[in-house]
Design an enzyme around this catalytic site. Sequence first.
Site, PDB file in Angstrom:
ATOM      1  N   CYS A 100       0.889  -1.167   0.000  1.00  0.00           N
ATOM      2  CA  CYS A 100       0.000   0.000   0.000  1.00  0.00           C
ATOM      3  C   CYS A 100       0.916   1.204   0.000  1.00  0.00           C
ATOM      4  O   CYS A 100       1.536   1.513   1.014  1.00  0.00           O
ATOM      5  CB  CYS A 100      -0.896   0.004   1.231  1.00  0.00           C
ATOM      6  SG  CYS A 100      -1.794   1.564   1.422  1.00  0.00           S
ATOM      7  N   CYS A 144      -2.522  -0.230   4.024  1.00  0.00           N
ATOM      8  CA  CYS A 144      -3.665  -1.133   3.930  1.00  0.00           C
ATOM      9  C   CYS A 144      -3.194  -2.588   3.892  1.00  0.00           C
ATOM     10  O   CYS A 144      -2.230  -2.917   3.185  1.00  0.00           O
ATOM     11  CB  CYS A 144      -4.485  -0.808   2.686  1.00  0.00           C
ATOM     12  SG  CYS A 144      -5.184   0.852   2.753  1.00  0.00           S
TER      13      CYS A 144
END
Lengths: 249, 224
Positions: A152, A157
């Site tokens: 990410c 994430c």
Amino acid sequence: MPRTPFFLALRPLRPLGSAPDPEVFHPKRGSGDLDLGPVSRQGGPMPHDHDHPHALLPPDPALRVKALETILVGKGLVDPAALDEIIDIYQNRIGPQNGARVVAMAWSDPGVKARLLSDPVPFLQELGYYGRQGEHVTVVENTAAVHNMIVCTLCSCYPWPLLGIPPGWYKSDAYRARAVRAPRAVLAEFGVRLPEGKAVRVWDSTAEMRYLVLPERPAGTEGWPVEALARLVTRDSMVGTGLAREPGT
Amino acid sequence: MSRLHDMGGRIGDGAVNPADNAIYARDWHGRALALTLAAGALGAWNIDISRHARERLSPRDYMNFSYYEKWIAALADLLVERGLVSEEELRRGAAAGASEAADRALRADDVAAALARGGPSGRSIEAPPRFAVGERVRTRRPARNILVDQGHTRLPSYAAGCAGEVVICHGAHVLPDSHAHDLGEAPEPLYAVRFAARELWGRAEHPGDTVTLDLWESYLEPEA
């Protein structure tokens, strides 16, 4: 669930598109960040350190967290036992063992694998591996021709219900910056060298879709039970910075 | 146009350290994460507002703060902006009194259920998706929020103006460019779009290498 944030009821908010209220201190507005520079409540220039409210907290990070917790608990906004519970859940109950079991089940059962690759969430819900940061999941399969790797670049994430909280390196600037541009160099830093001709597919988690790599099943594991297979599935192999362990290693 | 968080492709960071393995390297890291989750459960902001709060830390703070220091700084800023905590309370390190919102506090007994519930961003919308799997698309350039000047977006700079192929239609999802600014969910079709590494970087470690990003429909136009 009502979508109106409750604070709208607590405090009048200016209508969208209207000019900011000059009486209200806007430390540094997100949307209205017009490069006017920091201003103080009195309208004069303000030292940089005070252009965000967080600068009012103690500088030492451990003390910062403590101070903020003290304030929030004192206001009744945070239950300290809830903090203990959150920490315990991600330390002791949710972690890469969940993802490893899913991978081992997919290796053992072609039906499971097909479900995981086509529509994984209902299956993960059946296992109880659903929740925050795992509401939308795509499973990507490593093959003889393709190696998948997850990053990410914009934040960190990561599929929490399957892998828990990401490790330090996943959140590091070096990984976020380099996994997309130089994935093979990064893989080498993890001790992974791919066969010539295998393509690298990097997935940058820019939305709420979370990705899980289904690593290649190691040779010599035919007929192994799910529990034994799961022990070969490392966290890094499900992020794509590693491969599944070979039997006997 | 970019902010420091948008670091994909940046040069000069040096090697990744796989030994930096811990989830919480310090005791306060877990506390910072838990505090952020518990405060988020008050419902005064959404995940996009929360991400944006970290992104708009000043470049100096963003660079100097460690990962969880960013979380705590952004949390403190949001609490003040949303009227839940006063600057005076931050300065004193103590609560001035009970909050009107205290009845929304997440209780220990509810934590497991709240985390298991999550907060899906998928939505049903009437409009059919504009693009199909296999279609060639090009991303917006520069990477920017077109609803709010200098606002939050999830199109990384490195992929701005690049051509790729739709490989998955994920259905409609809440649009962060709107949601991060209290402008509503504005759900749009979301697509996984695959780019050749060479298209993104001008060169590739290997000719077959690709990078796939999840991109909202309004970030994209047909390639031609």
